[in-house]
Motif scaffolding. Structure first.
Motif, PDB file in Angstrom:
ATOM      1  N   ASP A  95      12.665  17.187  19.953  1.00  0.00           N
ATOM      2  CA  ASP A  95      13.323  17.248  21.882  1.00  0.00           C
ATOM      3  C   ASP A  95      13.580  18.518  22.609  1.00  0.00           C
ATOM      4  O   ASP A  95      14.268  19.648  21.596  1.00  0.00           O
ATOM      5  N   GLU A  96      12.790  18.643  22.953  1.00  0.00           N
ATOM      6  CA  GLU A  96      12.673  20.141  24.041  1.00  0.00           C
ATOM      7  C   GLU A  96      13.918  20.882  24.516  1.00  0.00           C
ATOM      8  O   GLU A  96      13.484  22.119  24.711  1.00  0.00           O
ATOM      9  N   THR A  97      14.841  19.748  25.085  1.00  0.00           N
ATOM     10  CA  THR A  97      16.041  20.487  25.329  1.00  0.00           C
ATOM     11  C   THR A  97      16.517  20.929  24.533  1.00  0.00           C
ATOM     12  O   THR A  97      17.847  22.160  24.890  1.00  0.00           O
ATOM     13  N   LEU A  98      16.615  21.087  22.748  1.00  0.00           N
ATOM     14  CA  LEU A  98      17.153  21.439  22.172  1.00  0.00           C
ATOM     15  C   LEU A  98      16.746  23.140  21.388  1.00  0.00           C
ATOM     16  O   LEU A  98      16.638  22.786  20.154  1.00  0.00           O
ATOM     17  N   SER A  99      15.193  23.593  21.865  1.00  0.00           N
ATOM     18  CA  SER A  99      14.542  24.045  21.083  1.00  0.00           C
ATOM     19  C   SER A  99      15.224  25.721  21.201  1.00  0.00           C
ATOM     20  O   SER A  99      14.349  26.248  19.920  1.00  0.00           O
ATOM     21  N   ARG A 100      16.066  25.844  21.229  1.00  0.00           N
ATOM     22  CA  ARG A 100      16.601  27.057  20.799  1.00  0.00           C
ATOM     23  C   ARG A 100      17.791  26.908  19.633  1.00  0.00           C
ATOM     24  O   ARG A 100      18.096  27.501  18.685  1.00  0.00           O
TER      25      ARG A 100
END
Length: 392
Positions: free
Chosen positions: A296-301
């Motif tokens: 999930d790129e929105t959670l890359s952090r």
């Protein structure tokens, strides 16, 4: 190139297409025998297993045109290599057989572990009998059992391979303690940062790793993987496995086939039951193959892809059935190269099938030029794509 050689290239490209049969259709090879050879090959290659290979050729968008070089002796299958003629694979009328199938990050032939050199010799004999002057193995590991057997067989024929490109690929020695290995490879500072990201992820909800291994569980996990992959950059580029109808049919059939033999698992990282990272892992002959990953790129952090890979490293190191794992990744991969620190050499290998053959030498130069032109075109496309993205 002289006119005589040019004419000879076109003529011999189709030689052996009729007549008796150094090459066979995939469906004429006993699946049970093929599977047995794959399970007991000198060097495992699950991408040439029939339960992977046949759906790939039957369904995948870039499938079609496949035949196999199948070597039998004393009632047993001793060697097998799926191939496509250059006219079909490259749209070039050249006397070349390419070891190729869609989604194959490894093109090591299946060779009997009882006599891999003899099997490799017979394989090259069959390739030459087909009318081909060159055999192309685009993703060939050089230092494994298959590579060594081919080298010995080529030496007996008086030919030498040409490597159009060589690179190193990240692999894992799974026989070591995982924590010691991860500290040695990633370093204490990076592991500390990864733990910090994991603690922050725990604050978002319930975090869980799960492995789907039964056929039913794998089918459900695969659908989640395809949705996750389509939500990221591969979806935007239209290259996700589930975005083409044929590719989706391939991966569903392949996963069903292999999971029924306990030869494929899907490892998932979930947050409150929602999949945020997922990986497809194939198993064969004491080795694992990390085939695909999505996150999930929105959670890359929180580095979910790295979190999943580190967990996979721990699980493989604890599994007594696995001694080695191949990342199947490109050279210089920005993530896996920092986690798995062993390397294997992989080559785009072309083999002249007759000693001192001027036709083969000319064909190899054409293949080298084609590769150079394609790499240049790819760099140009990437430049303009990057330029366009910066302007937006």
């Amino acid at each position: 190139m002289s006119t005589g050689i040019a004419e000879h290239l076109v003529v011999t490209a189709s030689a052996g297409a009729g007549g008796a049969a150094p090459l066979s259709r995939l469906e004429t090879v006993s699946a049970a025998e093929w599977r047995n050879l794959a399970d007991n090959a000198a060097e495992p290659n699950p991408f040439f297993d029939p339960d992977y290979c046949q759906p790939a050729f039957a369904f995948a968008a870039k499938g079609g045109g496949a035949q196999v070089i199948a070597v039998r002796a004393e009632g047993r299958l001793l060697a097998l290599l799926p191939v496509v003629r250059a006219r079909r694979a490259l749209r070039l009328p050249l006397p070349v057989l390419l070891a190729r199938q869609p989604y194959a990050p490894l093109t090591a032939p299946l060779l009997s572990a009882d006599d891999p050199i003899g099997a490799a010799e017979a394989l090259l004999d069959r390739a030459a009998a087909s009318g081909a002057r060159v055999l192309s193995l685009p993703v060939m590991p050089l230092d494994g059992a298959a590579g060594q057997a081919l080298a010995a067989a080529m030496a007996k024929r008086g030919v030498a391979p040409v490597h159009l490109e060589i690179h190193e690929r990240a692999v894992l020695d799974a026989g070591v303690d995982a924590e010691t290995y991860l500290r040695g490879g990633m370093g204490a500072k990076k592991l500390k940062e990864l733990r910090r990201q994991r603690h922050r992820l725990d604050e978002e909800g319930v975090v869980h790793f799960a492995s789907a291994q039964t056929r039913e569980d794998v089918a459900a996990a695969l659908e989640r993987f395809l949705l996750l992959e389509a939500s990221g950059w591969k979806g935007r580029d239209g290259t996700g496995l589930g975005q083409d109808e044929g590719d989706r049919a391939f991966v569903q059939a392949m996963a069903g086939n292999l999971s029924a033999r306990d030869a494929l698992e899907v490892l998932e990282l979930t947050l409150d039951g929602r999949v945020i990272a997922s990986g497809l892992v194939l198993r064969q002959g004491g080795s694992a193959f990390f085939f695909k990953i999505a996150y999930d790129e929105t959670l890359s952090r929180y580095s979910p892809g790295v979190q999943l890979t580190v967990e996979l490293t721990r699980r493989l190191s604890e599994d007594p059935a696995i001694a080695f794992a191949d990342s199947t990744a490109d050279a210089g991969h920005p993530m896996i190269d920092h986690v798995w620190r062993e390397r294997i050499r992989v080559a785009d290998m072309v083999i002249p099938l007759r000693a001192g053959d001027p036709v083969a030498a000319t064909v190899i130069e054409i293949l080298r030029l084609r590769r150079t032109l394609r790499e240049g075109a790819k760099r140009l496309r990437n430049f303009f794509k990057s330029f366009k993205e910066k302007r937006l």
